[in-house]
Each structure stands twice: as structure tokens, then as C-alpha cells.
Design a protein around this motif. Structure first.
Motif, PDB file in Angstrom:
ATOM      1  N   SER A  75     -10.129   5.078  -3.153  1.00 37.56           N
ATOM      2  CA  SER A  75     -10.778   3.799  -2.863  1.00 37.56           C
ATOM      3  C   SER A  75     -11.016   3.612  -1.373  1.00 37.56           C
ATOM      4  O   SER A  75     -11.625   2.619  -0.963  1.00 37.56           O
ATOM      5  CB  SER A  75      -9.921   2.644  -3.397  1.00 37.56           C
ATOM      6  N   THR A  76     -10.529   4.554  -0.547  1.00 38.68           N
ATOM      7  CA  THR A  76     -10.727   4.481   0.904  1.00 38.68           C
ATOM      8  C   THR A  76     -11.112   5.854   1.431  1.00 38.68           C
ATOM      9  O   THR A  76     -10.953   6.873   0.741  1.00 38.68           O
ATOM     10  CB  THR A  76      -9.452   4.006   1.629  1.00 38.68           C
ATOM     11  N   THR A  77     -11.593   5.864   2.664  1.00 42.90           N
ATOM     12  CA  THR A  77     -11.891   7.132   3.331  1.00 42.90           C
ATOM     13  C   THR A  77     -10.581   7.845   3.644  1.00 42.90           C
ATOM     14  O   THR A  77      -9.608   7.203   4.061  1.00 42.90           O
ATOM     15  CB  THR A  77     -12.663   6.874   4.635  1.00 42.90           C
TER      16      THR A  77
ATOM     17  N   GLU B 292      -3.848   3.696  -0.698  1.00 48.75           N
ATOM     18  CA  GLU B 292      -4.139   3.074  -1.987  1.00 48.75           C
ATOM     19  C   GLU B 292      -3.110   1.969  -2.286  1.00 48.75           C
ATOM     20  O   GLU B 292      -2.086   1.873  -1.609  1.00 48.75           O
ATOM     21  CB  GLU B 292      -4.082   4.123  -3.112  1.00 48.75           C
TER      22      GLU B 292
ATOM     23  N   VAL C 252      -7.497   9.436   5.364  1.00 57.70           N
ATOM     24  CA  VAL C 252      -6.910   9.341   6.709  1.00 57.70           C
ATOM     25  C   VAL C 252      -6.392  10.706   7.158  1.00 57.70           C
ATOM     26  O   VAL C 252      -6.091  10.916   8.339  1.00 57.70           O
ATOM     27  CB  VAL C 252      -5.775   8.300   6.738  1.00 57.70           C
TER      28      VAL C 252
ATOM     29  N   LYS D 227       0.838  -1.203   0.000  1.00 54.30           N
ATOM     30  CA  LYS D 227       0.000   0.000   0.000  1.00 54.30           C
ATOM     31  C   LYS D 227       0.874   1.254   0.000  1.00 54.30           C
ATOM     32  O   LYS D 227       2.055   1.217   0.336  1.00 54.30           O
ATOM     33  CB  LYS D 227      -0.907   0.024   1.233  1.00 54.30           C
TER      34      LYS D 227
ATOM     35  N   SER E 185      -4.152   4.889  -6.813  1.00 54.64           N
ATOM     36  CA  SER E 185      -5.467   4.347  -7.166  1.00 54.64           C
ATOM     37  C   SER E 185      -5.505   3.937  -8.632  1.00 54.64           C
ATOM     38  O   SER E 185      -5.154   4.738  -9.515  1.00 54.64           O
ATOM     39  CB  SER E 185      -6.544   5.397  -6.892  1.00 54.64           C
TER      40      SER E 185
ATOM     41  N   TYR F   7       0.468   5.884   0.383  1.00 54.54           N
ATOM     42  CA  TYR F   7      -0.404   7.031   0.622  1.00 54.54           C
ATOM     43  C   TYR F   7      -0.533   7.829  -0.679  1.00 54.54           C
ATOM     44  O   TYR F   7       0.458   8.056  -1.382  1.00 54.54           O
ATOM     45  CB  TYR F   7       0.169   7.934   1.713  1.00 54.54           C
TER      46      TYR F   7
ATOM     47  N   THR G  85      -5.344   9.362   1.142  1.00 54.90           N
ATOM     48  CA  THR G  85      -5.978   8.057   1.289  1.00 54.90           C
ATOM     49  C   THR G  85      -4.922   6.968   1.183  1.00 54.90           C
ATOM     50  O   THR G  85      -3.784   7.210   0.753  1.00 54.90           O
ATOM     51  CB  THR G  85      -7.036   7.817   0.190  1.00 54.90           C
TER      52      THR G  85
END
Length: 267
Positions: free
Chosen positions: A257-259, A246, A261, A201, A251, A203, A244
Motif C-alpha cells: 500500500s506504500t512505496t 503497512e 522504503v 504500523k 497489508s 514493516y 513497505t
């Protein structure tokens, strides 16, 4: 001590090359000006980059002896012009190519309590250059110690007459500060205590303009949770700068694809 002197000491600190007096001056200045820590991170990043890309090479005794003899012979303080600090020694005696230096005019404004003057810096640069020639060819000292692009961008923003910033503290303790300048059209996000993303993953940065997210690049914090990341693209007043989590590379479809942070409002 001014900020330029502190930036010089930050490099010496990162190299573990400060005297006790210089180290005290460095720590006192940092305590009095905590926002100067960007120079600390920049110096640390430069040294880390060097250590991670250079294969250890044992220099010939003749080169090593010459470099350290030169450094030890220099006085702690001197008003001599920088151009006279180091003569043009022939490195061919050590069967190595001559190292060329582009000498820039540097004001000798070191703190009176510090022995870290321009001549000491030039000697340190010479020692780096000798090692670099042995290790991986022609890399200039200015390239080695140049701050990361994100740090340069942050400095440009802070020097702009319309510089602005805003901070937000996340529930997990992450502190994120957005810096921007409308006249430059540039923005930088600085984070502290940000946890590393899970394996696979990364950021990703976003400008959230109304209801529309606009991808602005990816980044990863260092081991201490620090990051200084330039947002790609032009920020507009009123954008929310968001982060987020990703997949590596960002992405895949260009939308979060996420809330988020991290979310910092710029208006």
C-alpha cells in the motif's frame, strides 16, 4: 579467538557477567570481526526475552547462597571433564523440585586469555535454572539461550556453499543486507539504523518477482534499528527484496500500500 568462543563471550556480555579480561577480549574480537555482531544481537534478544517474561521472584536465602557459593568456588580455568564440573546436588533441601540438565558435549576451547571455560558456563546455567524453577517452572537453559530462529536461519545461509548477499543504503541512512542461498531456498534481511514504524504500523517484507509483489512476512527493528528477519516463502534469483510500511498485521489486501522504503536486488 574463533567465532564459537566469541558467541560464548557475547552471551556473557549480554548478562554483564564477563571479567575485565574477558570483556577486553570480547571488544577486541568484535572490532576485528564486525560481522560477528549477529551473535551480540542474538544474545541480547535472549536476555531481553527473559527479562520481559519473568516476574521478579526473590529466591530463598538457602538457594541463593548455594548457587553463588558454587560459582565462586570454581577455578577460572580447568581441564576437568565437563561432567565432573557440577555434582548432582539435592535441590529438595531448598523445598524446590530438582532441576534436570541435559549435558551436551562442549569442547573447552575458551581463549587462553579468558577464564570463561566450560565449567563457568555450566555454573551459570545452574544459576539460571534455579531462578527459572522459582520463577515460572520448567524452562530449560538451552531454550533460554537459544538464538532466535532468524539468527539460526542466517547462520545456515552463511554456511551454505552457495551463500550470497547484497546490500543497499537508503536515503534515510538505513542499511539493508539481504542474505540468501538458492540451495536452501531461504533468505534473510538484516537492517541497521532503521527507524521504528509509526504507531499502528509495521514493516512488511516482499519478494518482487517481475511486476508481482509476494508478501513474505512482517517485522519490527529493535530500539537501535537492528533487525534480522526471515522472509517467508522461497526466494528466486532475480527477485527484489523490498520492505513497505503497512498497518499492523500486514497489508490487508496482500499488495503493497506504500512505496518500498527498502529495496535490495538479488541479481
Amino acid at each position: 579467538m574463533n567465532e564459537r568462543d566469541f558467541a560464548d563471550l557475547a552471551v556473557g556480555h549480554a548478562l554483564n557477567a564477563l571479567t575485565e579480561a574477558d570483556e577486553r577480549a570480547y571488544q577486541e574480537a568484535l572490532a576485528g570481526h564486525p560481522h560477528w555482531d549477529r551473535h551480540v544481537r542474538g544474545a541480547s534478544d535472549a536476555v531481553t526475552a527473559l527479562s520481559s517474561t519473568v516476574e521478579p521472584v526473590e529466591p530463598p536465602p538457602s538457594v541463593r547462597a548455594s548457587v553463588f557459593a558454587r560459582i565462586s568456588a570454581l577455578p577460572q580455568q580447568s581441564s576437568a571433564p565437563l561432567d565432573s564440573a557440577v555434582d548432582d546436588e539435592d535441590y529438595a533441601a531448598a523445598d524446590r523440585a530438582e532441576v534436570a540438565f541435559e549435558r551436551e558435549a562442549v569442547a573447552e576451547t575458551a581463549s587462553a586469555a579468558s577464564g570463561w571455560g566450560a565449567r563457568r558456563w555450566f555454573a551459570l546455567a545452574a544459576s539460571f535454572a534455579a531462578v527459572l524453577v522459582l520463577g515460572f517452572g520448567a524452562v530449560t537453559v538451552s531454550q533460554l539461550l537459544a538464538p532466535p530462529a532468524a539468527v539460526v536461519a542466517l547462520q545456515q545461509i552463511e554456511d551454505a556453499p552457495d551463500a550470497q548477499s547484497a546490500s543497499a543504503t537508503m536515503p534515510d541512512g538505513t542499511v539493508a543486507t539481504a542474505h540468501w542461498s538458492p540451495s536452501l531456498g531461504q533468505s534473510v534481511l538484516v537492517t541497521d539504523d532503521m527507524p521504528a514504524p509509526a504507531e499502528g504500523k509495521t514493516y512488511e517484507l516482499w519478494f518482487v518477482r517481475g511486476e508481482t509483489p509476494i508478501a513474505a512476512g512482517t517485522f519490527e527493528p529493535d530500539a537501535d534499528g537492528h533487525a534480522t528477519a526471515v522472509l517467508q516463502g522461497e526466494m528466486r534469483i532475480g527477485d527484489v527484496i523490498a520492505v513497505t510500511v503497512e498497518p499492523d498485521g500486514g497489508s490487508p489486501d496482500g499488495t503493497p500500500s506504500t512505496t518500498p522504503v527498502v529495496a535490495v536486488a538479488t541479481a
